[in-house]
Design a protein around this motif. Sequence first.
Motif, PDB file in Angstrom:
ATOM      1  N   HIS A   1      -2.912   7.806 -69.854  1.00 39.61           N
ATOM      2  CA  HIS A   1      -3.977   8.304 -68.989  1.00 39.61           C
ATOM      3  C   HIS A   1      -4.039   9.819 -69.137  1.00 39.61           C
ATOM      4  CE1 HIS A   1      -1.075   9.990 -66.147  1.00 39.61           C
ATOM      5  NE2 HIS A   1      -0.436   8.834 -66.139  1.00 39.61           N
ATOM      6  N   GLY A   2      -5.154  10.406 -68.725  1.00 37.03           N
ATOM      7  CA  GLY A   2      -5.271  11.858 -68.722  1.00 37.03           C
ATOM      8  C   GLY A   2      -6.091  12.389 -69.883  1.00 37.03           C
TER       9      GLY A   2
ATOM     10  N   HIS B   1      -8.686   9.778 -70.925  1.00 38.98           N
ATOM     11  CA  HIS B   1      -9.818  10.430 -70.263  1.00 38.98           C
ATOM     12  C   HIS B   1     -10.545  11.407 -71.176  1.00 38.98           C
ATOM     13  CE1 HIS B   1      -7.789   8.706 -66.734  1.00 38.98           C
ATOM     14  NE2 HIS B   1      -9.021   8.622 -66.268  1.00 38.98           N
TER      15      HIS B   1
ATOM     16  N   GLY C   1      -4.383  15.992 -66.631  1.00 35.31           N
ATOM     17  CA  GLY C   1      -5.616  15.247 -66.415  1.00 35.31           C
ATOM     18  C   GLY C   1      -6.632  15.985 -65.578  1.00 35.31           C
TER      19      GLY C   1
END
Length: 365
Positions: free
Chosen positions: A231-232, A270, A302
Amino acid sequence: MAATAPTKPSNIAQNSFVKALAESSTLNSVPSQFSFANDSKASHSDSIPIIDFSLLASGTTDRRAKVLRDLDNACREWGFFVLVNHGIPDSLLKAIIEASLEYFELPEEDKRRYEAKSASDPIKSGSGSVINTANQKINLWRDFVKSYVHPEFHCPDKPHKLRDVLVEFSEKTRSVARKLLQDIGENLGLEKGYMDEVLKLDSCFQLYAANYYPPCPQPDQAIGIPAHTDHGLLTFLIHNGVAGLQIQHNGDWFNTNSPQNSILVNTADHLEIFSNGRYKSVRHRAVVNNKATRISVVMANGAAPDAIVSPAVPLVERDGRAFYRPMKFIEYVETMLSNRFQGKSNLDCLKIQDDTELKTHCSTY
């Protein structure tokens, strides 16, 4: 070769952490709870891009332009690059590795205080597990500690020196990440400040994670962390010099070889979403060995927790449509940390390919 049971199965029940299990004098095989047959063979490559941060920050016009092109290519083709001359003191990189190791050497009762009760806990510690496609729980051959360090700072109470070191490490890495993201925004043809405003980067989310991979008696029968994406926006990783991270490129697996005092950076989920697929979040995994303990320290960078991350509007206009659905950043992170989806990543669930298929698999968001 099939994994055999440990000499004393009670070790598994008594020890919450892999470190204690690995140090058992009676352990000579991988306990069945950890059995994850894998082919960890990977090629060596000298093609992983190297980005000189100092030239992005203060190089001549021509040299900066070349490094910008190299950065764009790294994000498009590899999803990974080695960052050198980043300005973070070598002493700080060494200190965060040492402080993280001290955490893992604490008595188990100190670490057990942070055993996760929910995905939203700001500090988590344990060994971790995954659910495989057969709906079986597989324990991972690693111990970890994770804490949210920005926009709110959280840190385990012990070891005492970890807090001060982590505060500085968070600040230094955040500054480097912001500069890299500005350059990435420039490469994407976005107006200056667009990414900062839309993703609320003044309140950007940072997650510190330290991983402890002890020697494993059967490295081909266990896994540190299976293939995954992060994630991020950008993930930073440093380590204690023991190899173990492998990345997938064009369907093949490659060992990473980042020079001492460099930072291995990967573009994460992301950034793929925000770039509308121009930059890719690449699968990678952590394999184990039977000789030396590996320590890795990760800083995931993030968007702000409350930012809704979706493809950048100017890029959607150029492409004619968005290829990903929007989602609040912190909800994405917590869903990912909870292992909610078995065998399907969050990123796959947000890809817009076939509306019927998307609704079938991901309607629970």
